[in-house]
Design a protein around this motif. Structure first.
Motif, PDB file in Angstrom:
ATOM      1  N   ARG A 278      12.012  16.906  54.259  1.00 49.31           N
ATOM      2  CA  ARG A 278      12.321  18.306  53.911  1.00 49.31           C
ATOM      3  C   ARG A 278      13.432  18.383  52.870  1.00 49.31           C
ATOM      4  N   ARG A 279      14.343  17.427  52.931  1.00 46.93           N
ATOM      5  CA  ARG A 279      15.451  17.391  51.983  1.00 46.93           C
ATOM      6  C   ARG A 279      15.071  16.665  50.691  1.00 46.93           C
ATOM      7  N   ARG A 280      13.858  16.142  50.656  1.00 49.99           N
ATOM      8  CA  ARG A 280      13.344  15.392  49.502  1.00 49.99           C
ATOM      9  C   ARG A 280      14.243  14.206  49.145  1.00 49.99           C
ATOM     10  N   ILE A 281      14.668  13.497  50.188  1.00 48.41           N
ATOM     11  CA  ILE A 281      15.477  12.290  49.990  1.00 48.41           C
ATOM     12  C   ILE A 281      14.549  11.091  50.117  1.00 48.41           C
ATOM     13  N   ARG A 282      14.534  10.256  49.098  1.00 48.97           N
ATOM     14  CA  ARG A 282      13.710   9.048  49.147  1.00 48.97           C
ATOM     15  C   ARG A 282      14.278   8.096  50.191  1.00 48.97           C
ATOM     16  N   ALA A 283      13.408   7.281  50.762  1.00 50.52           N
ATOM     17  CA  ALA A 283      13.820   6.338  51.807  1.00 50.52           C
ATOM     18  C   ALA A 283      14.869   5.365  51.293  1.00 50.52           C
ATOM     19  N   THR A 284      14.712   4.892  50.070  1.00 50.54           N
ATOM     20  CA  THR A 284      15.692   3.941  49.531  1.00 50.54           C
ATOM     21  C   THR A 284      17.055   4.607  49.362  1.00 50.54           C
ATOM     22  N   THR A 285      17.049   5.859  48.936  1.00 48.85           N
ATOM     23  CA  THR A 285      18.310   6.603  48.774  1.00 48.85           C
ATOM     24  C   THR A 285      18.967   6.826  50.127  1.00 48.85           C
ATOM     25  N   MET A 286      18.169   7.210  51.111  1.00 51.00           N
ATOM     26  CA  MET A 286      18.697   7.433  52.462  1.00 51.00           C
ATOM     27  C   MET A 286      19.311   6.155  53.014  1.00 51.00           C
ATOM     28  N   ALA A 287      18.617   5.050  52.868  1.00 48.45           N
ATOM     29  CA  ALA A 287      19.123   3.774  53.365  1.00 48.45           C
ATOM     30  C   ALA A 287      20.443   3.416  52.692  1.00 48.45           C
ATOM     31  N   GLU A 288      20.531   3.637  51.389  1.00 48.53           N
ATOM     32  CA  GLU A 288      21.778   3.351  50.664  1.00 48.53           C
ATOM     33  C   GLU A 288      22.915   4.223  51.171  1.00 48.53           C
ATOM     34  N   ARG A 289      22.652   5.503  51.347  1.00 47.03           N
ATOM     35  CA  ARG A 289      23.693   6.426  51.817  1.00 47.03           C
ATOM     36  C   ARG A 289      24.154   6.099  53.231  1.00 47.03           C
ATOM     37  N   ALA A 290      23.247   5.618  54.062  1.00 43.86           N
ATOM     38  CA  ALA A 290      23.578   5.280  55.449  1.00 43.86           C
ATOM     39  C   ALA A 290      24.090   3.842  55.580  1.00 43.86           C
ATOM     40  N   LEU A 291      24.114   3.118  54.459  1.00 49.60           N
ATOM     41  CA  LEU A 291      24.586   1.726  54.437  1.00 49.60           C
ATOM     42  C   LEU A 291      23.760   0.833  55.369  1.00 49.60           C
ATOM     43  N   ILE A 292      22.446   1.068  55.365  1.00 52.27           N
ATOM     44  CA  ILE A 292      21.533   0.258  56.154  1.00 52.27           C
ATOM     45  C   ILE A 292      20.401  -0.211  55.236  1.00 52.27           C
TER      46      ILE A 292
END
Length: 115
Positions: free
Chosen positions: A30-44
């Motif tokens: 819903r937030r249109r966040i790509r999985a790679t971006t999310m992983a980077e932001r969460a440091l995982i």
């Protein structure tokens, strides 16, 4: 290799984790966040994010909480075991309250070490 933790969890817990993972994935999309971006932001890693979105019980609670934080949904984590929502625990605590409270009898001078 099969995850040994998954087979030992009660079915309702496995369902709850799958729903949580699915809800996290939906929130990310819903937030249109790509999985790679999310992983980077969460440091995982991207693999760990994929496990979270599947509701994998082997992923640490800290990683789940971090992903929720990145999504701006961390408030719910603090409420998970909040004592105000523990109806059974509060009922049990209330059952143990004394029926009446007695004031201690006044102590004589002799009991207090006086003359």
């Amino acid at each position: 290799m099969k995850n040994p933790v998954r087979g030992t969890l009660p079915l309702p817990v496995r369902r709850l984790l799958r729903k949580l993972g699915s809800d996290i994935r939906d929130a990310r999309l819903r937030r249109r966040i790509r999985a790679t971006t999310m992983a980077e932001r969460a440091l995982i890693s991207r693999t760990t994010l994929h496990k979270i979105e599947r509701g994998d019980p082997g992923v640490s609670m800290g990683n789940y909480a971090t992903v929720l934080f990145v999504l701006g949904m961390e408030d719910g984590v603090a409420e998970l075991a909040d004592r105000s929502r523990d109806g059974l625990g509060l009922d049990l605590l209330e059952e143990r309250l004394p029926q009446r409270v007695r004031n201690p009898a006044p102590r004589s001078r002799r009991d207090r070490g006086g003359d």
